[in-house]
Design a protein around this motif. Structure first.
Motif, PDB file in Angstrom:
ATOM      1  N   TRP A 128       1.162  -1.587   0.049  1.00 29.37           N
ATOM      2  CA  TRP A 128       0.108  -0.096  -0.416  1.00 29.37           C
ATOM      3  C   TRP A 128       0.756   1.870  -0.140  1.00 29.37           C
ATOM      4  CZ3 TRP A 128       0.531  -2.738   4.825  1.00 29.37           C
ATOM      5  CH2 TRP A 128       1.071  -2.313   5.687  1.00 29.37           C
ATOM      6  N   LEU A 129       1.885   0.798   0.606  1.00 28.19           N
ATOM      7  CA  LEU A 129       2.698   2.182   0.433  1.00 28.19           C
ATOM      8  C   LEU A 129       3.286   2.918  -0.658  1.00 28.19           C
ATOM      9  CD1 LEU A 129       5.752   1.677   2.856  1.00 28.19           C
ATOM     10  CD2 LEU A 129       3.614   2.783   3.477  1.00 28.19           C
ATOM     11  N   PRO A 130       3.290   2.035  -1.735  1.00 30.91           N
ATOM     12  CA  PRO A 130       3.727   2.640  -3.359  1.00 30.91           C
ATOM     13  C   PRO A 130       2.309   3.307  -3.838  1.00 30.91           C
ATOM     14  CG  PRO A 130       4.812   0.746  -3.069  1.00 30.91           C
ATOM     15  CD  PRO A 130       4.044   0.836  -2.249  1.00 30.91           C
ATOM     16  N   ARG A 131       1.377   3.120  -3.416  1.00 32.63           N
ATOM     17  CA  ARG A 131      -0.311   3.620  -3.615  1.00 32.63           C
ATOM     18  C   ARG A 131      -0.193   4.934  -3.357  1.00 32.63           C
ATOM     19  NH1 ARG A 131      -3.709   6.706  -4.137  1.00 32.63           N
ATOM     20  NH2 ARG A 131      -5.496   6.038  -4.812  1.00 32.63           N
ATOM     21  N   ARG A 132      -0.494   5.022  -1.815  1.00 35.66           N
ATOM     22  CA  ARG A 132       0.284   6.447  -1.199  1.00 35.66           C
ATOM     23  C   ARG A 132       0.623   7.668  -1.637  1.00 35.66           C
ATOM     24  NH1 ARG A 132       1.205   6.977   5.336  1.00 35.66           N
ATOM     25  NH2 ARG A 132       0.510   8.972   5.414  1.00 35.66           N
ATOM     26  N   ILE A 133       1.852   7.106  -2.235  1.00 32.30           N
ATOM     27  CA  ILE A 133       2.681   8.108  -2.463  1.00 32.30           C
ATOM     28  C   ILE A 133       2.391   7.970  -4.346  1.00 32.30           C
ATOM     29  CG2 ILE A 133       5.190   8.588  -4.178  1.00 32.30           C
ATOM     30  CD1 ILE A 133       6.143   6.279  -2.263  1.00 32.30           C
ATOM     31  N   ALA A 134       1.858   7.174  -4.687  1.00 34.18           N
ATOM     32  CA  ALA A 134       1.477   7.860  -6.022  1.00 34.18           C
ATOM     33  C   ALA A 134       0.240   8.482  -5.913  1.00 34.18           C
ATOM     34  CB  ALA A 134       0.877   6.250  -7.407  1.00 34.18           C
ATOM     35  N   GLY A 135      -0.495   8.218  -5.245  1.00 34.19           N
ATOM     36  CA  GLY A 135      -2.114   9.785  -4.728  1.00 34.19           C
ATOM     37  C   GLY A 135      -1.028  10.863  -4.448  1.00 34.19           C
ATOM     38  N   PRO A 157      -7.627   5.686 -13.230  1.00 35.62           N
ATOM     39  CA  PRO A 157      -5.868   4.948 -13.278  1.00 35.62           C
ATOM     40  C   PRO A 157      -5.334   4.690 -12.361  1.00 35.62           C
ATOM     41  CG  PRO A 157      -6.396   6.430 -15.186  1.00 35.62           C
ATOM     42  CD  PRO A 157      -7.861   7.048 -13.999  1.00 35.62           C
ATOM     43  N   VAL A 158      -5.168   5.195 -11.229  1.00 38.21           N
ATOM     44  CA  VAL A 158      -4.608   5.178 -10.103  1.00 38.21           C
ATOM     45  C   VAL A 158      -5.052   3.787  -9.713  1.00 38.21           C
ATOM     46  CG1 VAL A 158      -2.932   5.308  -7.991  1.00 38.21           C
ATOM     47  CG2 VAL A 158      -3.323   7.203 -10.081  1.00 38.21           C
ATOM     48  N   ASN A 159      -5.851   3.967  -9.371  1.00 40.41           N
ATOM     49  CA  ASN A 159      -6.708   2.414  -8.244  1.00 40.41           C
ATOM     50  C   ASN A 159      -6.529   1.856  -9.391  1.00 40.41           C
ATOM     51  OD1 ASN A 159      -7.219   4.854  -6.408  1.00 40.41           O
ATOM     52  ND2 ASN A 159      -8.859   5.374  -7.198  1.00 40.41           N
ATOM     53  N   LEU A 160      -7.065   1.777 -10.800  1.00 38.34           N
ATOM     54  CA  LEU A 160      -7.096   0.344 -11.758  1.00 38.34           C
ATOM     55  C   LEU A 160      -5.713  -0.391 -11.754  1.00 38.34           C
ATOM     56  CD1 LEU A 160      -9.371   1.370 -14.187  1.00 38.34           C
ATOM     57  CD2 LEU A 160      -9.783  -0.112 -12.594  1.00 38.34           C
ATOM     58  N   TRP A 161      -4.559   0.341 -11.464  1.00 38.99           N
ATOM     59  CA  TRP A 161      -2.818   0.000 -11.574  1.00 38.99           C
ATOM     60  C   TRP A 161      -3.108  -0.724 -10.593  1.00 38.99           C
ATOM     61  CZ3 TRP A 161       0.109   3.121  -8.696  1.00 38.99           C
ATOM     62  CH2 TRP A 161       1.989   2.599  -8.465  1.00 38.99           C
ATOM     63  N   TRP A 162      -2.458  -0.131  -9.928  1.00 36.61           N
ATOM     64  CA  TRP A 162      -2.644  -0.607  -8.144  1.00 36.61           C
ATOM     65  C   TRP A 162      -3.824  -1.582  -8.428  1.00 36.61           C
ATOM     66  CZ3 TRP A 162       1.700  -0.466  -5.880  1.00 36.61           C
ATOM     67  CH2 TRP A 162       1.981  -0.816  -4.458  1.00 36.61           C
ATOM     68  N   GLY A 163      -4.539  -2.044  -8.097  1.00 38.07           N
ATOM     69  CA  GLY A 163      -5.655  -3.079  -7.252  1.00 38.07           C
ATOM     70  C   GLY A 163      -4.808  -4.640  -8.601  1.00 38.07           C
ATOM     71  N   ALA A 164      -4.955  -3.898  -9.627  1.00 42.01           N
ATOM     72  CA  ALA A 164      -4.130  -5.093 -10.485  1.00 42.01           C
ATOM     73  C   ALA A 164      -3.128  -5.661 -10.012  1.00 42.01           C
ATOM     74  CB  ALA A 164      -4.389  -5.134 -12.279  1.00 42.01           C
ATOM     75  N   ALA A 206      -0.929  -5.313 -17.245  1.00 40.42           N
ATOM     76  CA  ALA A 206       0.559  -4.119 -17.780  1.00 40.42           C
ATOM     77  C   ALA A 206      -0.352  -3.114 -18.456  1.00 40.42           C
ATOM     78  CB  ALA A 206       1.146  -5.308 -18.959  1.00 40.42           C
ATOM     79  N   VAL A 207      -1.202  -3.553 -18.899  1.00 35.04           N
ATOM     80  CA  VAL A 207      -1.996  -2.500 -19.762  1.00 35.04           C
ATOM     81  C   VAL A 207      -2.488  -1.607 -18.587  1.00 35.04           C
ATOM     82  CG1 VAL A 207      -4.519  -2.686 -20.915  1.00 35.04           C
ATOM     83  CG2 VAL A 207      -3.105  -4.359 -21.784  1.00 35.04           C
ATOM     84  N   PHE A 208      -3.050  -1.958 -17.557  1.00 31.74           N
ATOM     85  CA  PHE A 208      -3.222  -0.689 -16.714  1.00 31.74           C
ATOM     86  C   PHE A 208      -2.235  -0.125 -16.524  1.00 31.74           C
ATOM     87  CE2 PHE A 208      -7.530  -3.455 -15.195  1.00 31.74           C
ATOM     88  CZ  PHE A 208      -8.218  -2.644 -15.946  1.00 31.74           C
ATOM     89  N   ALA A 209      -1.214  -0.479 -15.940  1.00 30.18           N
ATOM     90  CA  ALA A 209       0.027   0.517 -16.265  1.00 30.18           C
ATOM     91  C   ALA A 209       0.315   1.119 -16.946  1.00 30.18           C
ATOM     92  CB  ALA A 209       1.266  -1.176 -15.538  1.00 30.18           C
ATOM     93  N   ILE A 210       0.399   0.686 -17.914  1.00 21.71           N
ATOM     94  CA  ILE A 210       0.832   1.310 -19.434  1.00 21.71           C
ATOM     95  C   ILE A 210      -0.109   2.404 -19.204  1.00 21.71           C
ATOM     96  CG2 ILE A 210       0.512   1.714 -21.810  1.00 21.71           C
ATOM     97  CD1 ILE A 210       0.840  -1.273 -22.413  1.00 21.71           C
ATOM     98  N   LEU A 211      -1.295   2.910 -19.334  1.00 22.16           N
ATOM     99  CA  LEU A 211      -2.613   3.626 -18.965  1.00 22.16           C
ATOM    100  C   LEU A 211      -1.746   4.426 -17.799  1.00 22.16           C
ATOM    101  CD1 LEU A 211      -5.796   1.598 -20.218  1.00 22.16           C
ATOM    102  CD2 LEU A 211      -4.352   2.929 -20.941  1.00 22.16           C
ATOM    103  N   PHE A 212      -1.568   4.260 -17.175  1.00 21.67           N
ATOM    104  CA  PHE A 212      -1.411   4.995 -15.586  1.00 21.67           C
ATOM    105  C   PHE A 212      -0.509   5.549 -16.117  1.00 21.67           C
ATOM    106  CE2 PHE A 212       1.578   5.005 -12.061  1.00 21.67           C
ATOM    107  CZ  PHE A 212       0.519   5.816 -11.243  1.00 21.67           C
ATOM    108  N   VAL A 213       0.892   5.226 -16.382  1.00 24.53           N
ATOM    109  CA  VAL A 213       2.129   6.034 -16.584  1.00 24.53           C
ATOM    110  C   VAL A 213       1.892   6.988 -18.093  1.00 24.53           C
ATOM    111  CG1 VAL A 213       4.289   5.558 -17.969  1.00 24.53           C
ATOM    112  CG2 VAL A 213       3.584   3.641 -16.076  1.00 24.53           C
ATOM    113  N   ARG A 214       1.202   6.568 -18.824  1.00 26.04           N
ATOM    114  CA  ARG A 214       0.976   7.230 -20.070  1.00 26.04           C
ATOM    115  C   ARG A 214       0.143   8.540 -19.290  1.00 26.04           C
ATOM    116  NH1 ARG A 214       1.500   6.180 -25.708  1.00 26.04           N
ATOM    117  NH2 ARG A 214      -0.217   7.130 -25.643  1.00 26.04           N
TER     118      ARG A 214
END
Length: 232
Positions: A128-135, A157-164, A206-214
């Motif tokens: 959960w810590l990286p998700r907190r930072i990402a927020g 996008p953040v929640n989908l990436w992190w949850g997946a 991986a797809v959700f991570a791509i969307l988040f990064v972009r």
């Protein structure tokens, strides 16, 4: 008297994450392709075992079984190598956008910049810590109204990436353990089915991570273009 240090404007403290983002996206695409290869290898293993079970295990060719197993192992090794490369470059990108977020609005950052790297290596807490930072990064990067007002951008996008990512990581670990423990043909077949599901889930992650990064990289570019820090 020592000379005064040169003045550095907030704009000069920013570094573009575009190059790292492109590298991350390319590696994520390769990772998804490696997962798809593992899916195909897993389907081959299940097909051979299914045919053998249907025929009372009397038609399983040892050479063919060895080839299928070697292909499956090779696909797993490829997944690990690509995952390590992706992880390293992703963390470099994550650190870059976190440092930019410190310039955009430090008040939105609940943890020090060093945690953008360190949080990934803390057992259990890295769920959960990286998700907190990402927020915090996301919120600071989303303030892009030209009149200085607050702009709210969906956290989907953040929640989908992190949850997946979390679900894929945990399920992959479980499936791998079950596959290593399997001994009988039916157990191996069932475990291979779990690995198939885990690999397919990896493609989704991986797809959700791509969307988040972009999306986050684009938001930081828009935010940097304003040239006023921080916005009120």
């Amino acid at each position: 008297m020592p000379a005064a240090p040169p003045f550095a404007s907030p704009q000069q403290l920013l570094r573009s994450p575009d190059g790292l983002a492109k590298a991350v996206v390319i590696l994520l695409v390769v990772a998804a392709a490696a997962d798809l290869l593992a899916v195909l290898a897993g389907l081959n293993v299940r097909s051979l075992l299914g045919d053998a079970l249907d025929n009372g295990l009397v038609t399983l060719d040892d050479a063919e079984a060895d080839r299928a197993d070697n292909l499956y192992v090779a696909s797993g090794v490829l997944q690990i190598l690509v995952m390590l490369a992706t992880f390293v470059v992703f963390i470099l990108w994550f650190r870059r956008v976190r440092l930019n977020a410190e310039v955009f609005d430090a008040s939105m950052q609940q943890m020090k910049p060093g945690w953008a790297v360190g949080a990934w290596f803390v057992p259990v807490a890295n769920l959960w810590l990286p998700r907190r930072i990402a927020g915090g990064i996301w919120t600071a990067s989303a303030q892009t109204h030209t009149d200085g007002s607050w702009r709210t951008v969906s956290m989907a996008p953040v929640n989908l990436w992190w949850g997946a990512w979390v679900c894929s990581s945990l399920f992959s670990r479980y499936a791998s353990q079950q596959y290593m423990k399997a001994e009988e043909a039916q157990e191996v077949m069932d475990a291979a089915g779990r690995m198939l599901a885990a690999d397919a889930f990896g493609v989704v992650a991986a797809v959700f991570a791509i969307l988040f990064v972009r999306k986050l990289t684009r938001m930081q570019g828009e935010r940097a273009a304003l040239g006023v820090y921080p916005l009120s």
